[in-house]
Motif scaffolding. Structure first.
Motif, PDB file in Angstrom:
ATOM      1  N   ASP A  59       0.833  -1.206   0.000  1.00 42.75           N
ATOM      2  CA  ASP A  59       0.000   0.000   0.000  1.00 42.75           C
ATOM      3  C   ASP A  59       0.869   1.258   0.000  1.00 42.75           C
ATOM      4  O   ASP A  59       0.631   2.199  -0.764  1.00 42.75           O
ATOM      5  CB  ASP A  59      -0.922  -0.022   1.216  1.00 42.75           C
ATOM      6  N   SER A  60       1.908   1.276   0.839  1.00 40.39           N
ATOM      7  CA  SER A  60       2.784   2.449   0.932  1.00 40.39           C
ATOM      8  C   SER A  60       3.563   2.663  -0.354  1.00 40.39           C
ATOM      9  O   SER A  60       3.728   3.809  -0.813  1.00 40.39           O
ATOM     10  CB  SER A  60       3.752   2.284   2.117  1.00 40.39           C
ATOM     11  N   GLN A  61       4.043   1.585  -0.964  1.00 41.74           N
ATOM     12  CA  GLN A  61       4.831   1.737  -2.186  1.00 41.74           C
ATOM     13  C   GLN A  61       3.968   2.212  -3.349  1.00 41.74           C
ATOM     14  O   GLN A  61       4.407   3.060  -4.135  1.00 41.74           O
ATOM     15  CB  GLN A  61       5.515   0.414  -2.523  1.00 41.74           C
ATOM     16  N   ILE A  62       2.759   1.687  -3.472  1.00 45.38           N
ATOM     17  CA  ILE A  62       1.887   2.115  -4.564  1.00 45.38           C
ATOM     18  C   ILE A  62       1.443   3.556  -4.369  1.00 45.38           C
ATOM     19  O   ILE A  62       1.415   4.347  -5.320  1.00 45.38           O
ATOM     20  CB  ILE A  62       0.675   1.171  -4.683  1.00 45.38           C
ATOM     21  N   GLN A  63       1.120   3.935  -3.136  1.00 42.98           N
ATOM     22  CA  GLN A  63       0.697   5.315  -2.891  1.00 42.98           C
ATOM     23  C   GLN A  63       1.857   6.304  -3.018  1.00 42.98           C
ATOM     24  O   GLN A  63       1.631   7.507  -3.142  1.00 42.98           O
ATOM     25  CB  GLN A  63       0.057   5.430  -1.506  1.00 42.98           C
ATOM     26  N   SER A  64       3.101   5.796  -2.984  1.00 45.42           N
ATOM     27  CA  SER A  64       4.278   6.656  -3.161  1.00 45.42           C
ATOM     28  C   SER A  64       4.805   6.590  -4.593  1.00 45.42           C
ATOM     29  O   SER A  64       5.908   7.068  -4.872  1.00 45.42           O
ATOM     30  CB  SER A  64       5.384   6.239  -2.183  1.00 45.42           C
ATOM     31  N   ALA A  65       4.036   5.988  -5.487  1.00 47.11           N
ATOM     32  CA  ALA A  65       4.459   5.871  -6.884  1.00 47.11           C
ATOM     33  C   ALA A  65       4.390   7.226  -7.581  1.00 47.11           C
ATOM     34  O   ALA A  65       3.688   8.139  -7.153  1.00 47.11           O
ATOM     35  CB  ALA A  65       3.577   4.859  -7.611  1.00 47.11           C
ATOM     36  N   ALA A 145      -3.265 -11.769  -6.811  1.00 50.69           N
ATOM     37  CA  ALA A 145      -3.383 -11.166  -8.136  1.00 50.69           C
ATOM     38  C   ALA A 145      -3.567  -9.655  -8.012  1.00 50.69           C
ATOM     39  O   ALA A 145      -3.889  -9.133  -6.943  1.00 50.69           O
ATOM     40  CB  ALA A 145      -4.544 -11.785  -8.906  1.00 50.69           C
ATOM     41  N   PHE A 146      -3.348  -8.983  -9.156  1.00 46.34           N
ATOM     42  CA  PHE A 146      -3.535  -7.530  -9.242  1.00 46.34           C
ATOM     43  C   PHE A 146      -4.571  -7.216 -10.310  1.00 46.34           C
ATOM     44  O   PHE A 146      -4.677  -7.920 -11.319  1.00 46.34           O
ATOM     45  CB  PHE A 146      -2.219  -6.827  -9.598  1.00 46.34           C
ATOM     46  N   GLU A 147      -5.319  -6.134 -10.084  1.00 43.11           N
ATOM     47  CA  GLU A 147      -6.242  -5.600 -11.081  1.00 43.11           C
ATOM     48  C   GLU A 147      -6.092  -4.086 -11.113  1.00 43.11           C
ATOM     49  O   GLU A 147      -5.612  -3.477 -10.145  1.00 43.11           O
ATOM     50  CB  GLU A 147      -7.693  -5.994 -10.760  1.00 43.11           C
ATOM     51  N   TYR A 148      -6.533  -3.477 -12.220  1.00 44.27           N
ATOM     52  CA  TYR A 148      -6.293  -2.050 -12.437  1.00 44.27           C
ATOM     53  C   TYR A 148      -7.579  -1.372 -12.899  1.00 44.27           C
ATOM     54  O   TYR A 148      -8.306  -1.917 -13.730  1.00 44.27           O
ATOM     55  CB  TYR A 148      -5.183  -1.865 -13.484  1.00 44.27           C
ATOM     56  N   PHE A 149      -7.814  -0.175 -12.347  1.00 41.34           N
ATOM     57  CA  PHE A 149      -9.038   0.547 -12.686  1.00 41.34           C
ATOM     58  C   PHE A 149      -8.774   1.419 -13.901  1.00 41.34           C
ATOM     59  O   PHE A 149      -7.951   2.339 -13.866  1.00 41.34           O
ATOM     60  CB  PHE A 149      -9.495   1.406 -11.509  1.00 41.34           C
ATOM     61  N   TYR A 150      -9.474   1.104 -14.988  1.00 39.96           N
ATOM     62  CA  TYR A 150      -9.311   1.840 -16.239  1.00 39.96           C
ATOM     63  C   TYR A 150     -10.570   2.650 -16.530  1.00 39.96           C
ATOM     64  O   TYR A 150     -11.683   2.132 -16.464  1.00 39.96           O
ATOM     65  CB  TYR A 150      -9.049   0.887 -17.406  1.00 39.96           C
ATOM     66  N   VAL A 170      -1.161   5.959 -16.184  1.00 38.08           N
ATOM     67  CA  VAL A 170      -1.180   4.964 -15.111  1.00 38.08           C
ATOM     68  C   VAL A 170      -2.613   4.854 -14.585  1.00 38.08           C
ATOM     69  O   VAL A 170      -3.405   5.789 -14.735  1.00 38.08           O
ATOM     70  CB  VAL A 170      -0.226   5.350 -13.955  1.00 38.08           C
ATOM     71  N   PRO A 171      -2.985   3.739 -13.981  1.00 37.38           N
ATOM     72  CA  PRO A 171      -4.368   3.594 -13.476  1.00 37.38           C
ATOM     73  C   PRO A 171      -4.623   4.496 -12.272  1.00 37.38           C
ATOM     74  O   PRO A 171      -3.698   4.900 -11.562  1.00 37.38           O
ATOM     75  CB  PRO A 171      -4.427   2.114 -13.084  1.00 37.38           C
ATOM     76  N   GLU A 172      -5.888   4.816 -12.076  1.00 39.69           N
ATOM     77  CA  GLU A 172      -6.263   5.602 -10.903  1.00 39.69           C
ATOM     78  C   GLU A 172      -6.098   4.789  -9.616  1.00 39.69           C
ATOM     79  O   GLU A 172      -5.719   5.317  -8.576  1.00 39.69           O
ATOM     80  CB  GLU A 172      -7.724   6.065 -11.014  1.00 39.69           C
ATOM     81  N   LYS A 173      -6.399   3.490  -9.729  1.00 37.97           N
ATOM     82  CA  LYS A 173      -6.368   2.612  -8.553  1.00 37.97           C
ATOM     83  C   LYS A 173      -5.842   1.241  -8.938  1.00 37.97           C
ATOM     84  O   LYS A 173      -5.981   0.804 -10.076  1.00 37.97           O
ATOM     85  CB  LYS A 173      -7.785   2.470  -7.955  1.00 37.97           C
ATOM     86  N   VAL A 174      -5.246   0.587  -7.956  1.00 30.62           N
ATOM     87  CA  VAL A 174      -4.776  -0.787  -8.122  1.00 30.62           C
ATOM     88  C   VAL A 174      -5.455  -1.638  -7.055  1.00 30.62           C
ATOM     89  O   VAL A 174      -5.567  -1.223  -5.891  1.00 30.62           O
ATOM     90  CB  VAL A 174      -3.245  -0.889  -7.969  1.00 30.62           C
ATOM     91  N   MET A 191      -3.619   5.450  -6.562  1.00 30.92           N
ATOM     92  CA  MET A 191      -2.299   5.916  -6.967  1.00 30.92           C
ATOM     93  C   MET A 191      -2.284   7.437  -6.867  1.00 30.92           C
ATOM     94  O   MET A 191      -2.861   8.136  -7.704  1.00 30.92           O
ATOM     95  CB  MET A 191      -1.967   5.452  -8.385  1.00 30.92           C
ATOM     96  N   ARG A 192      -1.631   7.933  -5.841  1.00 32.96           N
ATOM     97  CA  ARG A 192      -1.604   9.378  -5.578  1.00 32.96           C
ATOM     98  C   ARG A 192      -0.380   9.989  -6.265  1.00 32.96           C
ATOM     99  O   ARG A 192       0.622  10.298  -5.618  1.00 32.96           O
ATOM    100  CB  ARG A 192      -1.588   9.636  -4.078  1.00 32.96           C
TER     101      ARG A 192
END
Length: 207
Positions: A59-65, A145-150, A170-174, A191-192
């Motif tokens: 969570d921290s790594q994705i939000q710090s992307a 698994a991972f999914e992405y909001f398009y 990049v997607p809005e959310k993962v 993804m902030r």
């Protein structure tokens, strides 16, 4: 006084010893079962704590992307360094699992199968030092698994997809999906994105 009444007969003594033996066996079995239950409970707590810690790291790594663009040699277009599949995810992040110093890291997650169970590995390549590290975050899972909001520019509503194919955005959310034992986790991570950098580092390609 009758000698017979003065003490235990041999039969009575054997019965007493047998009863005591049965009591000892039952007590020992109950204590052993209790110890095993406590040990199993402690292992379950440790596994849940490890999973929770691992999810917090993701969570921290994705939000710090952030968006890291690379220039295409044969065109004027640029593409982001974000790649996402159902069982792999790679992106640049300011958050390092190992607490690396100045600079950013290229984070990669990959799902593998070991002994019939899914495991999640995380690796980092530091942009400044080039240091590469890898560790196992989650193991013994039925599914990871991972999914992405398009959501396209003209779409009123978006949708979740298993593969991210938009190389310029990049997607809005993962969404992270973890099925482990009786626990089913579906964590949506926004993804902030705060900044955009130009990639001047040649990262090694995942094999």
């Amino acid at each position: 006084m009758n000698i017979k009444d003065a003490g235990f007969t041999l039969i009575e003594l054997m019965i007493s010893i047998t009863v005591i033996g049965i009591i000892i066996i039952i007590t020992t079995g109950a204590m052993s079962l209790g110890f095993r239950s406590v040990d199993a409970g402690e292992r379950k707590i440790m596994a849940l704590e490890r999973t929770r810690t691992s999810v917090n790291i993701i969570d921290s790594q994705i939000q710090s992307a952030f968006i890291l663009k690379k220039s295409e040699a044969d065109s004027a277009a640029t593409k982001t360094e974000f790649t996402g599949g159902h069982y792999q995810l790679s992106f640049p992040s300011h958050f390092s699992l190992w607490g690396e110093g100045a600079g950013y890291v290229m984070v990669s997650y990959r799902v593998a199968e070991e002994n019939g169970k899914k495991v999640l590995y995380a690796s980092e390549v530091h942009a400044t030092t080039g240091t590469t590290r890898e560790t196992k975050l989650i193991d013994d899972a039925k599914e990871i698994a991972f999914e992405y909001f398009y959501k396209g520019p003209t779409d009123e509503q978006g949708e979740w997809v298993e593969e991210w194919t938009d190389g310029e955005n990049v997607p809005e959310k993962v969404r992270l999906i973890v099925e482990k034992g009786k626990s089913n986790l579906s964590l949506i991570i926004p993804m902030r994105i705060r900044n955009v950098l130009e990639n001047k580092t040649a990262f090694p390609t995942e094999g």
